[in-house]
Design a protein around this motif. Structure first.
Motif, PDB file in Angstrom:
ATOM      1  N   GLN A  36      39.529  18.132  13.353  1.00  0.00           N
ATOM      2  CA  GLN A  36      39.726  18.340  12.120  1.00  0.00           C
ATOM      3  C   GLN A  36      40.526  18.037  10.630  1.00  0.00           C
ATOM      4  O   GLN A  36      39.689  19.277  10.095  1.00  0.00           O
ATOM      5  CB  GLN A  36      40.674  20.236  13.168  1.00  0.00           C
ATOM      6  CG  GLN A  36      40.035  20.876  14.152  1.00  0.00           C
ATOM      7  CD  GLN A  36      41.075  21.994  15.125  1.00  0.00           C
ATOM      8  OE1 GLN A  36      42.363  21.000  15.700  1.00  0.00           O
ATOM      9  NE2 GLN A  36      40.554  22.898  15.112  1.00  0.00           N
ATOM     10  N   ARG A  37      40.981  17.362  11.491  1.00  0.00           N
ATOM     11  CA  ARG A  37      41.418  16.700   9.996  1.00  0.00           C
ATOM     12  C   ARG A  37      40.535  16.329   9.501  1.00  0.00           C
ATOM     13  O   ARG A  37      40.760  16.047   7.425  1.00  0.00           O
ATOM     14  CB  ARG A  37      42.440  15.569  10.299  1.00  0.00           C
ATOM     15  CG  ARG A  37      43.619  16.186  11.782  1.00  0.00           C
ATOM     16  CD  ARG A  37      45.202  14.889  11.421  1.00  0.00           C
ATOM     17  NE  ARG A  37      45.789  16.175  12.040  1.00  0.00           N
ATOM     18  CZ  ARG A  37      47.273  16.025  11.803  1.00  0.00           C
ATOM     19  NH1 ARG A  37      47.081  16.549  10.118  1.00  0.00           N
ATOM     20  NH2 ARG A  37      47.785  16.140  12.361  1.00  0.00           N
ATOM     21  N   ASP A  38      39.667  15.447   9.717  1.00  0.00           N
ATOM     22  CA  ASP A  38      38.822  14.894   9.091  1.00  0.00           C
ATOM     23  C   ASP A  38      37.942  16.208   8.253  1.00  0.00           C
ATOM     24  O   ASP A  38      37.721  15.800   6.966  1.00  0.00           O
ATOM     25  CB  ASP A  38      37.963  13.986  10.245  1.00  0.00           C
ATOM     26  CG  ASP A  38      38.223  12.517  11.142  1.00  0.00           C
ATOM     27  OD1 ASP A  38      39.245  12.199  10.337  1.00  0.00           O
ATOM     28  OD2 ASP A  38      37.046  12.565  11.801  1.00  0.00           O
ATOM     29  N   ARG A  39      37.800  17.070   8.827  1.00  0.00           N
ATOM     30  CA  ARG A  39      36.936  17.721   8.307  1.00  0.00           C
ATOM     31  C   ARG A  39      37.405  18.593   7.114  1.00  0.00           C
ATOM     32  O   ARG A  39      37.546  18.650   6.035  1.00  0.00           O
ATOM     33  CB  ARG A  39      36.312  19.138   8.868  1.00  0.00           C
ATOM     34  CG  ARG A  39      36.328  20.871   8.850  1.00  0.00           C
ATOM     35  CD  ARG A  39      36.305  21.250   9.274  1.00  0.00           C
ATOM     36  NE  ARG A  39      37.689  21.538   9.450  1.00  0.00           N
ATOM     37  CZ  ARG A  39      38.338  22.362  10.473  1.00  0.00           C
ATOM     38  NH1 ARG A  39      37.541  23.551  11.707  1.00  0.00           N
ATOM     39  NH2 ARG A  39      39.687  23.001  10.454  1.00  0.00           N
ATOM     40  N   ASP A  40      38.941  18.857   7.317  1.00  0.00           N
ATOM     41  CA  ASP A  40      39.246  19.298   6.321  1.00  0.00           C
ATOM     42  C   ASP A  40      40.311  18.503   5.244  1.00  0.00           C
ATOM     43  O   ASP A  40      39.877  18.353   3.564  1.00  0.00           O
ATOM     44  CB  ASP A  40      40.856  19.424   6.565  1.00  0.00           C
ATOM     45  CG  ASP A  40      41.156  20.667   8.046  1.00  0.00           C
ATOM     46  OD1 ASP A  40      40.472  21.361   7.798  1.00  0.00           O
ATOM     47  OD2 ASP A  40      41.833  21.478   8.255  1.00  0.00           O
ATOM     48  N   ARG A  41      40.185  17.042   5.077  1.00  0.00           N
ATOM     49  CA  ARG A  41      40.243  16.160   4.358  1.00  0.00           C
ATOM     50  C   ARG A  41      38.815  15.931   3.770  1.00  0.00           C
ATOM     51  O   ARG A  41      38.996  16.082   2.119  1.00  0.00           O
ATOM     52  CB  ARG A  41      40.325  14.548   4.633  1.00  0.00           C
ATOM     53  CG  ARG A  41      41.394  14.624   5.835  1.00  0.00           C
ATOM     54  CD  ARG A  41      41.735  13.123   6.724  1.00  0.00           C
ATOM     55  NE  ARG A  41      43.845  12.808   6.762  1.00  0.00           N
ATOM     56  CZ  ARG A  41      44.067  11.846   6.704  1.00  0.00           C
ATOM     57  NH1 ARG A  41      43.122  10.458   7.051  1.00  0.00           N
ATOM     58  NH2 ARG A  41      45.252  11.429   7.343  1.00  0.00           N
ATOM     59  N   ILE A  42      37.738  16.288   3.956  1.00  0.00           N
ATOM     60  CA  ILE A  42      36.677  16.137   3.289  1.00  0.00           C
ATOM     61  C   ILE A  42      36.260  17.367   2.212  1.00  0.00           C
ATOM     62  O   ILE A  42      36.065  17.424   1.268  1.00  0.00           O
ATOM     63  CB  ILE A  42      35.339  15.855   4.304  1.00  0.00           C
ATOM     64  CG1 ILE A  42      35.181  14.920   4.661  1.00  0.00           C
ATOM     65  CG2 ILE A  42      33.708  16.697   3.392  1.00  0.00           C
ATOM     66  CD1 ILE A  42      34.474  14.310   6.500  1.00  0.00           C
ATOM     67  N   ILE A  43      37.147  18.574   3.369  1.00  0.00           N
ATOM     68  CA  ILE A  43      37.175  20.381   2.107  1.00  0.00           C
ATOM     69  C   ILE A  43      37.383  19.744   1.065  1.00  0.00           C
ATOM     70  O   ILE A  43      37.923  20.469  -0.065  1.00  0.00           O
ATOM     71  CB  ILE A  43      37.240  21.439   3.592  1.00  0.00           C
ATOM     72  CG1 ILE A  43      36.002  21.452   4.022  1.00  0.00           C
ATOM     73  CG2 ILE A  43      37.880  22.519   1.964  1.00  0.00           C
ATOM     74  CD1 ILE A  43      36.175  22.668   5.039  1.00  0.00           C
ATOM     75  N   HIS A  44      39.004  18.907   1.066  1.00  0.00           N
ATOM     76  CA  HIS A  44      40.287  19.141  -0.118  1.00  0.00           C
ATOM     77  C   HIS A  44      39.625  18.142  -0.492  1.00  0.00           C
ATOM     78  O   HIS A  44      40.397  18.141  -2.040  1.00  0.00           O
ATOM     79  CB  HIS A  44      41.863  18.683   0.891  1.00  0.00           C
ATOM     80  CG  HIS A  44      42.218  19.974   1.414  1.00  0.00           C
ATOM     81  ND1 HIS A  44      42.631  21.234   1.540  1.00  0.00           N
ATOM     82  CD2 HIS A  44      42.040  20.401   2.760  1.00  0.00           C
ATOM     83  CE1 HIS A  44      43.019  22.394   1.575  1.00  0.00           C
ATOM     84  NE2 HIS A  44      42.511  22.123   2.559  1.00  0.00           N
ATOM     85  N   SER A  45      38.851  17.381  -0.444  1.00  0.00           N
ATOM     86  CA  SER A  45      38.289  16.080  -1.312  1.00  0.00           C
ATOM     87  C   SER A  45      38.088  16.533  -3.056  1.00  0.00           C
ATOM     88  O   SER A  45      37.479  17.404  -2.969  1.00  0.00           O
ATOM     89  CB  SER A  45      38.019  15.020  -0.899  1.00  0.00           C
ATOM     90  OG  SER A  45      36.953  15.348  -1.010  1.00  0.00           O
ATOM     91  N   MET A  46      37.519  15.560  -4.260  1.00  0.00           N
ATOM     92  CA  MET A  46      37.601  16.162  -5.109  1.00  0.00           C
ATOM     93  C   MET A  46      35.764  15.882  -5.083  1.00  0.00           C
ATOM     94  O   MET A  46      34.995  16.684  -6.063  1.00  0.00           O
ATOM     95  CB  MET A  46      38.610  14.841  -6.189  1.00  0.00           C
ATOM     96  CG  MET A  46      39.172  15.148  -6.491  1.00  0.00           C
ATOM     97  SD  MET A  46      40.085  14.413  -8.525  1.00  0.00           S
ATOM     98  CE  MET A  46      40.261  12.678  -7.357  1.00  0.00           C
TER      99      MET A  46
END
Length: 389
Positions: A36-46
């Motif tokens: 889930q952290r992986d997914r969220d880091r991707i979603i919040h990336s520029m």
């Protein structure tokens, strides 16, 4: 129910730079698994946000309803979640892979990739799949302690080889694999295999929708394919009085449903004999995907779409102009690095091939709109004829 061959967020392959970045003494950032952290880091990336202005099929479309790389990635994730849940796989890892799979695409889609490949021919070439890994492992760097998003090994492995083992990685993937080995010679997890087939399902069918909307395809074209003609007759029988545009959208939904159900049946049958994700990786063959019959239909659909949509004369003309924009940008930055932002000037090595590779990183991260604006700022004229819808 969780399948025995599903990836496990509590027993993943680790992270290149150790544990996830801490929030600070006594702080937490929510009860999330590592996937889930992986997914969220991707979603919040520029890099993910920039996908909203990157080409899917049509370059810089003026209409609001055409897909972009962002909307396509969201649609892939929707298909991937459905498949992962039904198969008992890790839904979060599958979703993260689907959302990240196109992060390496440059502006103007495959036309931009072709231009960068040509510009980088003497410096190792350019590959959008390897660039996606380079983006999440080195370029997208919001954390104080390390470069990259520091995603799990399972996510990076899936991105690197979601289409299967990589026998001859290009320079970018080879460098990353040397720094953090990703077992490029084996098949990836079922979550990665499902992300790959979800991409096929999404763009095969949604590109039909966009092609019809743009007027580059019509119903008579589609009915040349027997399997689509059969489904169309079934739609007409169920909804004889519905408007044509609604019937066409029903056809696309039926086609997606047929493909999804086929992948579920075929993948379940293939996976029955496996008891762990390690066995999936060591199987030596693809486990998740279409049945042979549907795979044959899907290949025929792809060939049709290349002939009638992707290589449509108007598409080819726009792609040539897009390649010219990328080529001119690369030439300008190579001749005068001061045209690049100061942050990027500071990253430029003094020698090749590193210098050209950083220039390619800068261009690959651009949106369609930014690339057009950058070309206009340098050359004093706005590139014309890029949007044909």
């Amino acid at each position: 129910m969780r399948a025995p061959y599903a990836a496990d967020a509590d027993a993943h392959g680790g992270r290149e730079f150790g544990a996830a970045t801490a929030a600070g003494p006594g702080e937490t950032r929510g009860p999330r698994s590592d996937f889930q952290r992986d997914r969220d880091r991707i979603i919040h990336s520029m890099s993910f946000r920039r996908l909203k202005s990157k080409t899917q099929v049509f370059i810089a479309p003026e209409g609001d309803h055409y897909r972009t790389r962002l909307t396509h990635s969201i649609e892939v994730a929707q298909v991937g979640r459905v498949l992962a849940r039904a198969l008992g796989l890790d839904e979060d890892l599958t979703e993260a892979l689907c959302l990240a799979h196109d992060l390496g695409h440059p502006p103007f889609g495959h036309a931009g990739e072709a231009a960068l490949s040509e510009a980088m021919a003497r410096h190792g070439g350019f590959c959008h799949n390897a660039q996606a890994l380079r983006t999440v492992m080195r370029l997208e760097s919001p954390y104080p302690e390390h470069d990259g998003l520091n995603l799990t090994w399972d996510l990076l492995e899936g991105l690197a080889k979601h289409n299967g083992p990589v026998a001859a990685p290009n320079w970018a993937l080879a460098q990353l694999d040397e720094a953090y080995p990703l077992s490029l010679g084996t098949w990836p997890s079922l979550e990665a295999q499902i992300a790959a087939v979800s991409d096929d399902i999404a763009y095969d069918n949604h590109d039909i929708d966009d092609g019809l909307r743009a007027g580059f395809l019509d119903l008579d074209d589609l009915l040349e394919l027997d399997f689509l003609a059969q489904q169309w007759r079934a739609v007409e029988k169920r909804f004889p009085n519905a408007p044509r545009d609604r019937q066409l959208r029903e056809l696309i939904r039926d086609q997606i449903g047929l493909m999804v159900n086929d992948v579920l049946d075929h993948s379940r049958a293939n996976a029955n004999d496996f008891g762990s994700v390690a066995q999936i990786r060591d199987a030596g063959r693809q486990i998740a995907g279409f049945s042979p019959a549907v795979a044959q239909h899907e290949r025929a659909l792809k060939a049709f779409m290349y002939k009638r949509l992707y290589y449509h004369p108007e598409q080819v003309s726009a792609a040539e102009r897009a390649r010219d924009v990328i080529a001119r940008l690369f030439a300008a930055y190579s001749q005068d690095h001061r045209l690049m932002p100061e942050e990027w000037q500071g990253r430029l090595p003094a020698t090749e091939p590193g210098r050209s590779r950083v220039i390619a990183d800068f261009i690959a991260g651009m949106s369609d709109r930014f690339a057009i604006q950058a070309c206009e700022a340098i050359y004093g004229e706005r590139p014309m004829g890029l949007s044909n819808v």
